[in-house]
Design an enzyme around this catalytic site. Structure first.
Site, PDB file in Angstrom:
ATOM      1  N   LYS A  86       0.824  -1.210   0.000  1.00 27.21           N
ATOM      2  CA  LYS A  86       0.000   0.000   0.000  1.00 27.21           C
ATOM      3  C   LYS A  86       0.862   1.266   0.000  1.00 27.21           C
ATOM      4  CE  LYS A  86      -2.435  -1.320   3.641  1.00 27.21           C
ATOM      5  NZ  LYS A  86      -1.901  -2.689   3.829  1.00 27.21           N
ATOM      6  N   THR A  87       1.854   1.311   0.852  1.00 24.73           N
ATOM      7  CA  THR A  87       2.737   2.482   0.862  1.00 24.73           C
ATOM      8  C   THR A  87       3.518   2.594  -0.442  1.00 24.73           C
ATOM      9  OG1 THR A  87       2.966   2.454   3.264  1.00 24.73           O
ATOM     10  CG2 THR A  87       4.683   3.573   2.036  1.00 24.73           C
ATOM     11  N   ASP A 131      -1.801   6.761   6.302  1.00 27.60           N
ATOM     12  CA  ASP A 131      -1.734   5.345   6.670  1.00 27.60           C
ATOM     13  C   ASP A 131      -2.689   5.060   7.832  1.00 27.60           C
ATOM     14  OD1 ASP A 131      -0.905   2.737   6.893  1.00 27.60           O
ATOM     15  OD2 ASP A 131       0.901   3.215   8.026  1.00 27.60           O
ATOM     16  N   THR A 180      -5.903  -1.417   6.955  1.00 26.68           N
ATOM     17  CA  THR A 180      -5.949  -2.870   7.092  1.00 26.68           C
ATOM     18  C   THR A 180      -7.327  -3.323   7.542  1.00 26.68           C
ATOM     19  OG1 THR A 180      -5.108  -2.673   9.360  1.00 26.68           O
ATOM     20  CG2 THR A 180      -3.494  -3.042   7.618  1.00 26.68           C
ATOM     21  N   ARG A 239       6.693  -8.449   1.912  1.00 23.68           N
ATOM     22  CA  ARG A 239       7.583  -7.996   2.984  1.00 23.68           C
ATOM     23  C   ARG A 239       8.229  -9.182   3.696  1.00 23.68           C
ATOM     24  NH1 ARG A 239       4.656  -4.263   6.701  1.00 23.68           N
ATOM     25  NH2 ARG A 239       5.445  -2.625   5.341  1.00 23.68           N
TER      26      ARG A 239
END
Length: 366
Positions: A86-87, A131, A180, A239
């Site tokens: 997302k970032t 965020d 999220t 990640r």
């Protein structure tokens, strides 16, 4: 590499936080090392971004149309689990639009004045990445409605009967919200986003592409089977894949010749207690307790947490989501139960099969 923002680690179910442990190798949240490495590994444009084909295609159309009109892009909402990109996508949006990006988070905006200060300092066309947007305070959230729709906010000056609302015009900007917990966003906020994209977990083949790309940037010699071994243990999350790659790289440099083969990757991840399906010590402890102590369940969450020696929130928020997604554990009104896949994964035989019968006789050993 396609994975995203560091998120909060404190257990706060109502606010949408997690009970994620910072020391979990397969935890989706970013630690200090992840944050330092991510900047070098992030893709810079949509073509370089791996995975999320549908979101990429839709977002590409939105950005191209905005550039053709010479306008700012519509507000974008990105939802999905931590670590999926997302970032990274927010930064790509800014790069594709040739605009600067401002990064903040919902928990940091506790008052409407905090949001007003950020909005009033934006430049025309700038991208504001927010965020964990679902964790904003309600007054700031209500101010954001007007800012997104009319590019204007009302700043309250004074208190009581003498208070005055001063309208403040804002330059056109693009808000990129990440969450999220999309279900916690109020409908009026969701409706103000022109584009909403949901980030899915990655397929093993996509993770292999992520790993090969990251290995090239990290100057790691990796074979195709080695990348496949890491991808299979990465829980569908880029990640985690990149974190495991770094740990396997360390092992290969110390214990092998520096080349990441299938055998080297498997040996390295066994050392770090990450098994073939991506389960770590906590995940296996939950399954072992459920299978060996309680015959596969059903068993209550509190009882299971005591048996594992962890807090209830840790079991529920950290271990269970992945176990349920993998089909190893089920949540029922009577409690947690293990699936046949859980027995098979740990190499155990259900009590009914051990007794050679069915029903309660096998369960109670009578």
């Amino acid at each position: 590499m396609n994975w995203d923002e560091p998120t909060e680690t404190a257990a706060d179910p109502l606010a949408g936080g997690t009970a994620e442990r910072p020391d979990r190798l397969v935890g989706p949240d970013a630690d200090g090392e992840d944050t330092a490495v991510e900047a070098a590994l992030r893709p810079k444009d949509l073509e370089e971004f791996v995975g999320q084909e549908r979101v990429r295609e839709q977002l590409d159309l939105v950005l191209r149309a905005a550039r053709a009109r010479g306008a700012t892009a519509d507000h974008v909402l990105l939802s999905g689990a931590p670590g999926l990109g997302k970032t990274t996508l927010s930064m790509i949006i800014a790069a594709e639009m040739g605009a600067p990006i401002r990064i903040t988070s919902g928990p940091a905006i506790q008052h409407a004045g905090d949001l007003a200060a950020i909005l009033s300092s934006l430049q025309e066309g700038e991208v504001l990445f927010l965020d964990e947007i679902h964790r904003m305070s309600r007054p700031a959230e209500e101010m954001l409605y007007m800012a997104m729709e009319d590019f204007r906010v009302d700043v309250i000056v004074g208190k009581g009967p003498g208070a005055t609302a001063i309208p403040l015009e804002l330059p056109p900007f693009t808000l990129v919200g990440a969450t999220t917990r999309a279900g916690l966003l109020p409908p009026p906020l969701r409706d103000r986003f022109g584009f909403t994209g949901h980030m899915e977990f990655y397929a093993p083949g996509e993770l292999e592409r992520v790993i090969h790309r990251s290995a090239g940037l990290l100057d790691v010699h990796i074979e195709a089977e080695g990348a496949a071994e890491i991808a299979g243990r990465s829980r569908g999350t880029p990640r985690i894949a990149n974190r495991l790659l770094r740990r396997v790289r360390d092992y290969a440099q110390v214990k092998a010749d520096g080349v990441v083969t299938k055998e080297t990757a498997a040996q390295a991840l066994d050392v770090y207690e990450v098994d073939g399906r991506g389960l770590d010590r906590l995940d296996r402890a939950v399954l072992n307790a459920l299978l060996k102590l309680f015959g596969g369940g059903p068993v209550g969450l509190s009882t299971l947490a005591v048996a594992v020696g962890e807090e209830r929130e840790t079991v529920e928020e950290v271990a269970e989501p992945f176990l349920v997604r993998e089909g190893l554990l089920a949540r029922t009104p009577r409690g947690r139960i293990a699936t046949p896949a859980a027995w098979a994964h740990l190499g155990l035989v259900p009590p009914q099969q051990q007794a050679g019968g069915s029903g309660q006789q096998g369960l109670f050993g009578a």
